[in-house]
Design a protein around this motif. Structure first.
Motif, PDB file in Angstrom:
ATOM      1  N   PRO A 184       0.831  -1.202   0.000  1.00 55.41           N
ATOM      2  CA  PRO A 184       0.000   0.000   0.000  1.00 55.41           C
ATOM      3  C   PRO A 184       0.868   1.255   0.000  1.00 55.41           C
ATOM      4  CG  PRO A 184      -0.800  -1.567   1.624  1.00 55.41           C
ATOM      5  CD  PRO A 184       0.540  -2.063   1.162  1.00 55.41           C
ATOM      6  N   ALA A 185       0.451   2.251  -0.780  1.00 52.82           N
ATOM      7  CA  ALA A 185       1.186   3.515  -0.818  1.00 52.82           C
ATOM      8  C   ALA A 185       0.978   4.296   0.473  1.00 52.82           C
ATOM      9  CB  ALA A 185       0.752   4.339  -2.020  1.00 52.82           C
ATOM     10  N   GLN A 186      -0.213   4.132   1.082  1.00 53.29           N
ATOM     11  CA  GLN A 186      -0.516   4.814   2.334  1.00 53.29           C
ATOM     12  C   GLN A 186      -0.188   3.884   3.492  1.00 53.29           C
ATOM     13  OE1 GLN A 186      -1.665   8.018   2.501  1.00 53.29           O
ATOM     14  NE2 GLN A 186      -1.479   7.951   4.740  1.00 53.29           N
ATOM     15  N   GLU A 187       0.735   4.286   4.333  1.00 59.75           N
ATOM     16  CA  GLU A 187       1.155   3.444   5.440  1.00 59.75           C
ATOM     17  C   GLU A 187       0.072   3.345   6.508  1.00 59.75           C
ATOM     18  OE1 GLU A 187       4.846   4.660   7.060  1.00 59.75           O
ATOM     19  OE2 GLU A 187       6.002   4.267   5.237  1.00 59.75           O
ATOM     20  N   ASP A 188      -0.034   2.167   7.114  1.00 57.10           N
ATOM     21  CA  ASP A 188      -0.939   1.907   8.227  1.00 57.10           C
ATOM     22  C   ASP A 188      -0.087   1.754   9.476  1.00 57.10           C
ATOM     23  OD1 ASP A 188      -2.574   0.670  10.197  1.00 57.10           O
ATOM     24  OD2 ASP A 188      -3.915  -0.084   8.633  1.00 57.10           O
ATOM     25  N   ALA A 189      -0.374   2.536  10.493  1.00 58.74           N
ATOM     26  CA  ALA A 189       0.452   2.509  11.704  1.00 58.74           C
ATOM     27  C   ALA A 189       0.363   1.177  12.441  1.00 58.74           C
ATOM     28  CB  ALA A 189       0.040   3.645  12.634  1.00 58.74           C
ATOM     29  N   HIS A 190      -0.724   0.428  12.237  1.00 59.86           N
ATOM     30  CA  HIS A 190      -0.937  -0.806  12.992  1.00 59.86           C
ATOM     31  C   HIS A 190      -0.654  -2.065  12.176  1.00 59.86           C
ATOM     32  CE1 HIS A 190      -2.712   1.701  16.059  1.00 59.86           C
ATOM     33  NE2 HIS A 190      -3.569   2.180  15.185  1.00 59.86           N
ATOM     34  N   LEU A 191      -0.635  -1.949  10.853  1.00 57.49           N
ATOM     35  CA  LEU A 191      -0.443  -3.139  10.014  1.00 57.49           C
ATOM     36  C   LEU A 191       0.234  -2.753   8.703  1.00 57.49           C
ATOM     37  CD1 LEU A 191      -0.960  -6.179   9.535  1.00 57.49           C
ATOM     38  CD2 LEU A 191      -3.158  -5.543   8.511  1.00 57.49           C
ATOM     39  N   ALA A 192       1.396  -3.321   8.454  1.00 53.09           N
ATOM     40  CA  ALA A 192       2.135  -3.065   7.215  1.00 53.09           C
ATOM     41  C   ALA A 192       2.130  -4.332   6.363  1.00 53.09           C
ATOM     42  CB  ALA A 192       3.565  -2.638   7.526  1.00 53.09           C
ATOM     43  N   LEU A 193       1.516  -4.259   5.181  1.00 56.40           N
ATOM     44  CA  LEU A 193       1.423  -5.397   4.276  1.00 56.40           C
ATOM     45  C   LEU A 193       2.350  -5.197   3.088  1.00 56.40           C
ATOM     46  CD1 LEU A 193      -2.476  -5.805   4.097  1.00 56.40           C
ATOM     47  CD2 LEU A 193      -0.889  -6.954   5.657  1.00 56.40           C
ATOM     48  N   SER A 194       2.968  -6.278   2.644  1.00 58.62           N
ATOM     49  CA  SER A 194       3.767  -6.231   1.426  1.00 58.62           C
ATOM     50  C   SER A 194       3.852  -7.628   0.832  1.00 58.62           C
ATOM     51  CB  SER A 194       5.173  -5.687   1.688  1.00 58.62           C
ATOM     52  OG  SER A 194       5.929  -6.589   2.463  1.00 58.62           O
ATOM     53  N   ALA A 195       4.007  -7.689  -0.471  1.00 54.19           N
ATOM     54  CA  ALA A 195       4.108  -8.970  -1.163  1.00 54.19           C
ATOM     55  C   ALA A 195       5.273  -8.930  -2.136  1.00 54.19           C
ATOM     56  CB  ALA A 195       2.811  -9.285  -1.906  1.00 54.19           C
ATOM     57  N   THR A 196       6.112  -9.945  -2.088  1.00 53.99           N
ATOM     58  CA  THR A 196       7.231 -10.088  -3.008  1.00 53.99           C
ATOM     59  C   THR A 196       6.950 -11.284  -3.897  1.00 53.99           C
ATOM     60  OG1 THR A 196       8.787  -9.184  -1.394  1.00 53.99           O
ATOM     61  CG2 THR A 196       9.714 -10.461  -3.207  1.00 53.99           C
ATOM     62  N   ILE A 197       7.007 -11.083  -5.198  1.00 49.58           N
ATOM     63  CA  ILE A 197       6.673 -12.133  -6.159  1.00 49.58           C
ATOM     64  C   ILE A 197       7.877 -12.403  -7.037  1.00 49.58           C
ATOM     65  CG2 ILE A 197       5.132 -12.802  -8.041  1.00 49.58           C
ATOM     66  CD1 ILE A 197       3.107 -10.815  -6.837  1.00 49.58           C
ATOM     67  N   MET A 198       8.272 -13.663  -7.098  1.00 45.85           N
ATOM     68  CA  MET A 198       9.414 -14.053  -7.912  1.00 45.85           C
ATOM     69  C   MET A 198       9.137 -13.803  -9.387  1.00 45.85           C
ATOM     70  SD  MET A 198      11.826 -15.317  -5.927  1.00 45.85           S
ATOM     71  CE  MET A 198      12.780 -16.441  -6.942  1.00 45.85           C
ATOM     72  N   GLY A 199      10.169 -13.417 -10.108  1.00 43.56           N
ATOM     73  CA  GLY A 199      10.011 -13.173 -11.539  1.00 43.56           C
ATOM     74  C   GLY A 199      10.061 -14.456 -12.354  1.00 43.56           C
ATOM     75  N   ILE A 200       9.544 -14.377 -13.568  1.00 42.25           N
ATOM     76  CA  ILE A 200       9.607 -15.480 -14.517  1.00 42.25           C
ATOM     77  C   ILE A 200      10.660 -15.117 -15.572  1.00 42.25           C
ATOM     78  CG2 ILE A 200       8.354 -16.770 -16.295  1.00 42.25           C
ATOM     79  CD1 ILE A 200       5.806 -16.271 -14.738  1.00 42.25           C
ATOM     80  N   ARG A 201      11.574 -16.026 -15.792  1.00 44.06           N
ATOM     81  CA  ARG A 201      12.618 -15.740 -16.769  1.00 44.06           C
ATOM     82  C   ARG A 201      12.009 -15.514 -18.147  1.00 44.06           C
ATOM     83  NH1 ARG A 201      17.654 -19.888 -15.423  1.00 44.06           N
ATOM     84  NH2 ARG A 201      18.085 -19.108 -13.299  1.00 44.06           N
ATOM     85  N   ALA A 202      12.498 -14.490 -18.807  1.00 42.73           N
ATOM     86  CA  ALA A 202      11.984 -14.165 -20.141  1.00 42.73           C
ATOM     87  C   ALA A 202      13.122 -13.597 -20.980  1.00 42.73           C
ATOM     88  CB  ALA A 202      10.847 -13.148 -20.046  1.00 42.73           C
ATOM     89  N   THR A 203      13.082 -13.874 -22.267  1.00 42.97           N
ATOM     90  CA  THR A 203      14.102 -13.357 -23.179  1.00 42.97           C
ATOM     91  C   THR A 203      13.817 -11.898 -23.485  1.00 42.97           C
ATOM     92  OG1 THR A 203      12.843 -13.990 -25.162  1.00 42.97           O
ATOM     93  CG2 THR A 203      14.315 -15.661 -24.199  1.00 42.97           C
ATOM     94  N   GLU A 204      14.790 -11.246 -24.078  1.00 37.43           N
ATOM     95  CA  GLU A 204      14.609  -9.843 -24.467  1.00 37.43           C
ATOM     96  C   GLU A 204      13.442  -9.702 -25.432  1.00 37.43           C
ATOM     97  OE1 GLU A 204      15.929  -6.984 -23.539  1.00 37.43           O
ATOM     98  OE2 GLU A 204      17.080  -8.005 -21.982  1.00 37.43           O
ATOM     99  N   ALA A 205      13.313 -10.667 -26.331  1.00 35.61           N
ATOM    100  CA  ALA A 205      12.212 -10.628 -27.303  1.00 35.61           C
ATOM    101  C   ALA A 205      10.858 -10.725 -26.616  1.00 35.61           C
ATOM    102  CB  ALA A 205      12.368 -11.745 -28.331  1.00 35.61           C
ATOM    103  N   GLU A 206      10.783 -11.584 -25.556  1.00 33.48           N
ATOM    104  CA  GLU A 206       9.521 -11.775 -24.844  1.00 33.48           C
ATOM    105  C   GLU A 206       9.149 -10.546 -24.010  1.00 33.48           C
ATOM    106  OE1 GLU A 206       9.392 -16.608 -24.129  1.00 33.48           O
ATOM    107  OE2 GLU A 206      10.632 -15.344 -22.817  1.00 33.48           O
TER     108      GLU A 206
END
Length: 379
Positions: free
Chosen positions: A353-375
């Motif tokens: 979230p762009a707006q911070e919550d003083a009581h709860l901070a959420l974040s998600a990290t998602i692994m990338g999928i390998r792709a060629t320059e063309a893709e």
């Protein structure tokens, strides 16, 4: 044992019991419900061997006693009854349940045969119910469903440097919920998925709940409801080290969550939904230009899958590919604007979230999928 109880309260307790008591079990005794009178209330107890619950229901007690009844049959009768009060009377091994002119007679099982599962040692602390429920739901959404990854099938709860941290991952996406002002819940452990569902349901319509999570078990209390059980026996990945390895990432956009959700829906139209790589989303961002999101490989008969051009202008350049499924499951937990950052080397994306919550901070990290320059080029 003779008592009278409000049907509405009793049905609510039976509904809670249904989240724990199995309909079938190799140990038939576990399909039953234990009822014990206690002063001005009755206590209902049920277990599936891994999780146990107790619920207190106010009642008018005429005579004390205890009994074991079929949870399934009792629930069906009480649900079908529309009367405002239920009377339960024991006559030897027979339990008579009456609701107005309706009644049923049930066979009572031997009380000594019902197993006793003790809660793990530890002191539960009070937590804000809404904050805890949001944190658990967000993190368990990323938990694995693969049997081989049993140690990832739940939410890892631990005391952080300040407050309580909750993690969920399937090895491809990592959800983090930090409660900075929460007191320590114990040594920390992996809370199984069914336990997470029970605890979040206990949070409904309550201001606070008490929770303890330790290496030997968990304990939750909310009003007249108590539950405890086993934690997952396994080692959770060192997620803090993973986060440090990825770094904070480069923020390239701040966009309304609804716009990103709509763009994902468009981009996946015509994309291959079977192959994991085909469900990839390609992000193309050039500083100052609208952000482009397009689908990965197309299905037969489609020249190119959907392409969406967001109104949001990129703050920096970025080009990478991630799973549309993993990104989409994050969005329901967010409201308003979200911050999108690309991880170094195109290894993935981090959203919060762009707006911070003083009581709860959420974040998600998602692994990338390998792709060629063309893709990674626009089509």
């Amino acid at each position: 044992m003779i008592f009278t109880v409000e049907a509405k309260d009793f049905r609510a307790a039976l509904q809670i019991a249904g989240r724990v008591i199995p309909s079938k079990s190799p140990w038939p005794i576990l399909t039953n419900l234990k009822i014990v009178t206690n002063d001005d209330r009755v206590t209902l107890t049920g277990s599936n061997g891994d999780m146990t619950f107790e619920a207190d229901v106010p009642a008018e007690i005429e005579t004390e006693g205890a009994a074991i009844l079929s949870h399934d049959v009792l629930t069906k009768f009480c649900t079908a009854s529309k009367k405002g009060a239920l009377k339960v009377a024991q006559d030897g091994n027979v339990i008579k349940v009456s609701a107005g002119r309706s009644r049923i007679a049930l066979s009572a099982g031997p009380i000594d045969d019902f197993p006793i599962y003790r809660p793990a040692d530890g002191e539960a602390v009070d937590l804000d119910a809404d904050t805890l429920a949001r944190a658990l739901r967000f993190c368990v959404a990323a938990a694995s469903t693969e049997e081989a990854k049993y140690y990832l099938q739940g939410a890892y709860i631990t005391s952080g440097n300040a407050g309580v941290d909750v993690f969920g991952t399937d090895g491809y996406g990592l959800h983090i919920a930090a409660m900075p002002d929460a007191p320590s819940v114990g040594a920390g452990a992996i809370l199984p998925r069914d336990a997470v569902e029970f605890v979040t349901s206990a949070c409904e319509d309550r201001d606070t709940v008490s929770l303890m999570v330790g290496e030997k078990g968990w304990l939750c209390a909310a009003g007249g409801l108590r539950a405890w059980g086993k934690v997952v026996d396994g080692s959770f990945p060192d997620v803090r080290r993973v986060i440090e390895g990825f770094g904070n990432g480069d923020v390239f956009a701040v966009a309304p969550v609804d716009d990103l959700d709509g763009a994902i829906r468009i981009a996946t139209v015509g994309a291959d939904e079977v192959r994991k790589r085909g469900r990839g989303l390609v992000f193309i961002a050039e500083e100052g230009d609208p952000i482009i999101i397009r689908g990965g490989k197309a299905v037969s008969g489609v020249t190119a899958p959907g392409r969406a051009e967001m109104e949001t202008a990129a703050k920096a350049s970025a080009r990478f590919c991630v799973s549309s499924d993993l990104l989409a499951r994050v969005l329901p937990s967010f409201k308003g604007d979200i911050e999108i950052a690309s991880l170094k080397g195109g290894d993935g994306v981090r959203v919060r979230p762009a707006q911070e919550d003083a009581h709860l901070a959420l974040s998600a990290t998602i692994m990338g999928i390998r792709a060629t320059e063309a893709e990674l080029q626009d089509v």
